[in-house]
Design an enzyme around this catalytic site. Structure first.
Site, short mmCIF file in Angstrom:
data_model
loop_
_atom_site.label_atom_id
_atom_site.label_comp_id
_atom_site.label_asym_id
_atom_site.label_seq_id
_atom_site.Cartn_x
_atom_site.Cartn_y
_atom_site.Cartn_z
N CYS A 255 0.84 -1.20 0.00
CA CYS A 255 0.00 0.00 0.00
C CYS A 255 0.87 1.25 0.00
CB CYS A 255 -0.91 0.02 1.21
SG CYS A 255 -2.12 -1.30 1.23
N CYS A 428 14.88 9.09 -7.06
CA CYS A 428 13.54 8.50 -7.01
C CYS A 428 13.02 8.72 -5.60
CB CYS A 428 13.58 7.02 -7.39
SG CYS A 428 14.46 6.00 -6.20
#
Ligand SMILES: [Zn+2]
Lengths: 470, 99
Positions: A255, A428
């Site tokens: 999640c 990132c």
């Protein structure tokens, strides 16, 4: 102007005075209400004592007369809407009050499950979790309140359960479930709810339920989809019967990476509570040998028939030798190639000279170094927040968009024709994909490419505390 | 043969994020029936646009993928040998772990 100020002051004074009066009146109302409650609840007993019995006769209340089902008069009142259900009734409620249920994980699935299990009167309710409450959990982990941010989830969840129902036993297991403690913890309960968020935990909990002979209510949710089934129930399949081989780690999304709509685990968690209640109360048909698939986006629920227990199952099959000892020694992280905790992996793919810290990168910006910063996160991540002047090329499309990097480097070149041109940095979210990207860029001849260690997370942590993290 | 194919649990990402595909699959040359084995190879050729290893392993689906033929686990109908009929609904769903 001054009279205007006077007006404001007067109005504020009036508001304060009225609020005071209001508080006093509300207090008087609640005192009177409490008095009324007391008078009414004492009334029938008084009548009985005065009218029917003399001094030698002990008082008999209506509830005392009918305690065969084991419910106190308070319980009759609290659970009356359950007792009124013909298909549930006194017997089922009484079963529930005598049962014990363990919820592993007080997160998105565990939150609603725990709230309903506490409310419905499960005799003993256990909670296992080692995590603390975080702000980015709160959109779905509805059992926790802002006041508990930074505190153990178990503590927060237990407090919420107790405030709903002070008459049941709540047990806090403030630790991560491991092979070393799982047998001891799970054996104290009749039913187990898997509300965890990772593959190794799911195998571990299922195996432990098999060796202990406990039914397992398993739920999962991600994005806008949910899944639910009951394992190891009265000869039904276990998790391994369905999934004998673990999926590749790339197929196990979290999640925290992929996102999840808060209400989706909420729905699955509620259904988990429902299945556990049915098993504990011995009513209805538990979802064993079947699986519920929920697709929130298209508003569709599909219930499918799944295979029964596999005779060849490594853990519950006919010729299995798997027992408690094997369980204790089994390495679930190795088996699934992924960690039991939800913390994302920290890769170390490339040499130190091809990496710089976020602080070093900041210095280079300050020094006015000519460079290109490529952000390899997916577009919808980049839209949330990004470092100014960075170039978004998602890792998946890096191969096709190499020319963009070449031309960006050319543009930034300090002097026309100078060989030592602009530098190339890759960033990132956490510093894993950036390493993969740098590895690829090196292979494609961009030898100057360097990754920023720890990604935007370390940028937010070490350089810019105001940089929003998600 | 008209079939409805559905992808879920993230597998839809392998076929351009489309979950439901109404498709027309021809019988293999000389064959009289269409099996799941035939359908899998048709799907990998015609629908899976990226990362085929996320869908197939060997000649079957990868671990962690449930296959349902008309809402029933294909283990119960013969896995790769399951025979498909006109208007059948085949669901491929990846198991979820999140919570
Ligand atoms: Zn099994």
């Amino acid at each position: 102007m001054e009279s205007n100020g006077d007006d404001v002051a007067r109005i504020l004074r009036d508001i304060e005075a009225l609020k005071d009066t209001k508080a006093r009146i509300e207090h008087r109302i609640s005192v009177l209400e409490a008095q009324l409650q007391e008078t009414v609840s004492l009334a029938p007993r008084k009548q009985q004592n005065d009218g029917v019995c003399n001094v030698s006769c002990p008082p008999i209340s209506a509830a005392d007369a009918n305690l065969a089902n084991g419910l106190s008069s308070d319980s009759v009142y609290r659970y009356s809407r359950h007792l009124l259900l013909p298909s549930f009734g006194v017997q089922a409620q009484s079963n529930l009050l005598k049962s014990s249920i363990l919820v592993v994980g007080a997160g998105g699935l565990g939150s609603p499950a725990l709230l309903y299990l506490a409310a419905c009167g499960v005799g003993r309710l256990g909670i296992v979790d080692h995590d603390v409450v975080e702000l980015n959990n709160m959109h779905r982990q509805v059992i926790h309140t802002e006041a508990y941010i930074g505190q153990p989830k178990v503590k927060s969840a237990a407090a919420a359960c107790r405030s709903i129902n002070s008459t049941i036993q709540i047990v806090e297991h403030r630790e991560a479930l491991r092979t070393s403690n799982a047998l001891e913890i799970l054996s104290q309960y009749d039913i187990v709810i898997d509300a965890t968020d990772n593959a190794p935990s799911r195998y571990m909990i299922s195996d432990c339920c098999v060796v202990l002979g406990k039914p397992l209510v398993s739920g999962a949710a991600l994005g806008l989809e949910g899944q639910l089934t009951v394992y190891n129930y009265k000869g039904g399949p276990c998790y391994r019967c369905l999934f004998p081989t673990p999926p590749p780690t790339t197929a196990c999304q979290r999640c925290s990476d992929s996102g999840v709509l808060g209400v989706v685990p909420g729905i699955i968690g509620c259904l988990q509570a429902l299945e556990a209640i049915k098993i504990a109360a011995a009513v209805g048909e538990p979802l064993s040998g079947r699986m519920l698939l929920f697709d929130a986006l298209s508003a569709r629920i599909r219930i499918v028939k799944i295979r029964g227990r596999s005779l060849q199952c490594e853990v519950c099959g006919d010729n299995t030798t798997f027992n408690q000892e094997h369980f204790r020694d089994f390495n679930y992280e190795k088996f699934t190639q992924s960690p039991l905790s939800t913390s994302p992996p920290k890769l170390n793919l490339i040499a130190a000279e091809s990496r710089i810290t976020s602080k070093e990168y900041k210095e280079r910006i300050v020094n006015g170094e000519a460079h290109v910063l490529v952000d390899v996160r997916p577009e919808h991540h980049y839209e949330i927040v990004s470092i100014p002047k960075s170039l978004n090329i998602p890792l998946a499309s890096l191969e096709a968009r190499l020319p963009e990097i070449s031309s960006a480097l050319k543009e930034k070149q300090p002097h026309e024709g100078v060989e030592s041109g602009a530098n190339l940095y890759v960033i990132c979210r956490r510093g894993n994909d950036s390493q993969r990207a740098v590895q690829y860029l090196h292979k494609m001849g961009f030898n100057i490419a360097k990754d920023i260690v720890g990604g935007l997370e370390s940028w937010a942590h070490d350089v810019d505390p105001n940089f929003p993290m998600y | 043969m008209q079939l409805t194919l559905e992808f879920g649990g993230g597998l839809e990402l392998l076929c351009q994020s489309v979950k439901i595909h109404n498709v027309n699959v021809d019988l293999p040359k000389g064959a009289e029936k269409l099996t799941m084995k035939d359908l899998l190879s048709w799907v990998s050729t015609n629908l899976i646009k990226e990362r085929p290893e996320m869908f197939m392993k060997g000649e079957s689906v990868r671990p962690g993928v449930l296959v349902l033929v008309n809402d029933c686990d294909w283990e119960l109908s013969g896995q790769l040998d399951t025979t498909l009929e006109e208007k059948d609904v085949v669901v491929f769903i990846s198991t979820l772990h999140g919570g």
